[in-house]
Motif scaffolding. Structure first.
Motif, mmCIF file in Angstrom:
data_model
loop_
_atom_site.group_PDB
_atom_site.id
_atom_site.type_symbol
_atom_site.label_atom_id
_atom_site.label_comp_id
_atom_site.label_asym_id
_atom_site.label_seq_id
_atom_site.Cartn_x
_atom_site.Cartn_y
_atom_site.Cartn_z
ATOM 1 N N ALA A 1 2.507 4.528 7.200
ATOM 2 C CA ALA A 1 3.454 4.885 6.138
ATOM 3 C C ALA A 1 2.742 5.262 4.849
ATOM 4 O O ALA A 1 3.154 6.203 4.148
ATOM 5 N N SER A 2 1.663 4.553 4.508
ATOM 6 C CA SER A 2 0.968 4.843 3.252
ATOM 7 C C SER A 2 0.221 6.170 3.322
ATOM 8 O O SER A 2 0.198 6.934 2.346
ATOM 9 N N GLU B 1 0.153 1.657 13.194
ATOM 10 C CA GLU B 1 1.525 1.832 12.735
ATOM 11 C C GLU B 1 1.699 1.135 11.378
ATOM 12 O O GLU B 1 0.733 0.892 10.678
ATOM 13 N N GLY B 2 2.932 0.819 11.048
ATOM 14 C CA GLY B 2 3.226 0.008 9.874
ATOM 15 C C GLY B 2 2.736 0.591 8.569
ATOM 16 O O GLY B 2 2.837 1.797 8.322
ATOM 17 N N PRO C 1 0.808 -1.224 0.000
ATOM 18 C CA PRO C 1 0.000 0.000 0.000
ATOM 19 C C PRO C 1 0.840 1.273 0.000
ATOM 20 O O PRO C 1 0.401 2.310 -0.508
ATOM 21 N N VAL C 2 2.046 1.203 0.551
ATOM 22 C CA VAL C 2 2.923 2.383 0.550
ATOM 23 C C VAL C 2 3.338 2.716 -0.879
ATOM 24 O O VAL C 2 3.384 3.889 -1.283
ATOM 25 N N GLU C 3 3.632 1.680 -1.669
ATOM 26 C CA GLU C 3 3.982 1.893 -3.071
ATOM 27 C C GLU C 3 2.800 2.477 -3.831
ATOM 28 O O GLU C 3 2.962 3.366 -4.671
ATOM 29 N N LEU C 4 1.586 1.974 -3.551
ATOM 30 C CA LEU C 4 0.391 2.533 -4.195
ATOM 31 C C LEU C 4 0.284 4.026 -3.895
ATOM 32 O O LEU C 4 0.099 4.851 -4.803
ATOM 33 N N LEU D 1 -0.675 13.903 11.521
ATOM 34 C CA LEU D 1 -1.095 13.725 10.133
ATOM 35 C C LEU D 1 -1.891 14.927 9.630
ATOM 36 O O LEU D 1 -1.754 15.325 8.465
ATOM 37 N N ALA D 2 -2.720 15.503 10.499
ATOM 38 C CA ALA D 2 -3.491 16.679 10.096
ATOM 39 C C ALA D 2 -2.564 17.851 9.771
ATOM 40 O O ALA D 2 -2.791 18.595 8.807
#
Length: 434
Positions: free
Chosen positions: A90-91, A85-86, A65-68, A117-118
């Motif tokens: 990261a995504s 996490e994870g 999903p991070v690559e996506l 994140l906000a």
């Protein structure tokens, strides 16, 4: 009609698959509502071969999903991976760093990293929407972030975990013991193999943390929530509550007090005639007390593929229409530091169950300890003894008038030290809900 909104979807579990099917089968309807077509163009999941009831052949597949989030040609990233996490974290960061807005149903992620994140999204001009992260299909986020913007919120509270509500409902209505009820909930898919996150109150706490930020314009502080699950609630407690005119619910409460903001999740006795007490099974409910509107109550499905997908779709349609609002209703940099109220500052009545050793002076000692802490008792009920183990004890129920939790804790500690109890005392808070 404008160009299509291109979605990258990470996570094809129950909710993700429902979302993909709905966007496929109702494409024309959603295009009319959004003013542009909405298409999933890239997906990520663990198993490519699984049949999800929707044709994914035209969509780019990413194992990661991070690559996506980092590489796919998308306008919106929908994160349904789960976890704080994870890959989930990261995504989402990867999408925001590209300036791509995010829709997520991930309460744990936002409860732990929401403010960070906000701020990142705001810096990159990318919004995060999260309607599905609290109370399933109930539109509580939109209600608080938009419809109640002109109000000052005094308190937000409700039933935020369907597993606990299902179990408490069955224990009350069918007399099923806790362990048997939990086994049924697991068999029906309402509880996980390890149910701690639900029955321990942690799921409800994650949701409450998000609602607290929206309600009071403050930073999220998950660690400040007092959390108590339902594992110590017995059938005897439920029966006693019914006799006294109450029902027991796992309640999540956030309210502004003179000393700061109080957040708590715990079993609560609420009046049986109240609207919230009528919410049974896996249903969720959220109430908001405001200065202008008064009190409102939203009730609906708290989980499930279509219910949660409905909430995700609401955010997707807003994004497609160009709606851009601050994640937590105000500028992320303007969120106030969280000021925690005095520890366990709840004030109200309390239900106390004692297993009192049948000896001279025991009741007098208990009454004295209550008086020493200025606790006034509304009622004292000695319940029927059950079984051989109860021959030397007297089950006693105390209902207090309004008092502080600190006073009750101090009194019960003293009663325990006096040596008149066979087992630790049990306390359940009472909410008037007026």
């Amino acid at each position: 009609m404008d160009s299509p909104l291109r979605i990258g979807l990470a996570g094809l579990g129950t909710v993700g698959a429902s979302l993909a099917r709905l966007l496929s089968t109702r494409a024309q309807t959603y295009a009319l509502r959004a003013g542009r077509p909405i298409k999933i163009v890239a997906v990520s999941a663990r198993d490519r071969s699984r049949d999800r009831g929707v044709d994914l052949s035209a969509m780019a597949w990413f194992d990661d999903p991070v690559e996506l989030a980092s590489k796919a040609e998308i306008d919106l990233f929908v994160e349904l991976v789960g976890g704080s996490e994870g890959a989930a974290l990261a995504s989402v960061k990867a999408a925001l760093n590209r300036g791509i807005p995010v829709v997520t149903a991930n309460k744990a992620l936002l409860a732990h990293h929401g403010v960070e994140l906000a701020k990142l999204g705001q810096k990159k001009n990318a919004t995060i929407f999260f309607e599905a992260a609290a109370a399933g299909g109930i539109p509580i986020i939109k209600t608080m972030r938009e419809a109640l913007r002109g109000n000052a919120v005094h308190r937000v509270y409700g039933i935020l975990n369907g597993t606990c509500n299902y179990m408490l409902t069955r224990m009350e209505k069918e007399g099923i013991a806790f362990d048997d009820c939990l086994a049924d909930a697991q068999r029906l898919g309402y509880a996980e193999a390890d149910p701690t996150f639900d029955i321990g109150g942690f799921d409800a706490a994650h949701k409450l943390a998000l609602l607290t930020s929206l309600a009071f314009g403050c930073e999220i502080d998950l660690d400040s929530i007092f959390i108590e699950g339902i594992s110590s609630v017995t059938n005897a407690d439920i029966e006693a509550a019914a006799e006294l005119g109450y029902r027991i619910k796992l309640l999540a409460v956030a309210q502004r007090t003179d000393s700061g903001i109080e957040q708590r999740v715990h079993p609560t006795m609420i009046p049986a005639h109240s609207a919230l007490a009528q919410v049974d099974g896996v249903t969720n409910a959220v109430a908001v007390d405001t200065d202008l509107l008064g009190s409102i109550l939203l009730v609906g499905p708290g989980a499930g593929g279509n219910a949660t997908a409905s909430a995700v779709l609401s955010d997707v349609l807003d994004m497609a229409k160009g709606v851009r609002l601050p994640t937590f209703a105000v500028d992320a940099k303007q969120l106030a530091p969280y000021k925690r109220a005095r520890m366990r500052a709840h004030e109200g009545g309390y239900y106390i169950r004692l297993s009192v050793l049948d000896r001279v002076g025991a009741f007098a000692s208990i009454a004295r300890r209550m008086a020493e802490n200025d606790i006034s008792l509304e009622s004292i009920v000695q319940r029927k003894r059950d079984g051989q183990d109860a021959i030397d004890t007297a089950p006693v129920i105390l209902i207090t008038h309004e008092t502080t939790e600190a006073a009750v804790k101090k009194a019960l500690d003293a009663v325990s030290k006096d040596g008149h109890l066979k087992e630790a005392p049990r306390m359940i808070r009472i909410e008037a809900l007026d």
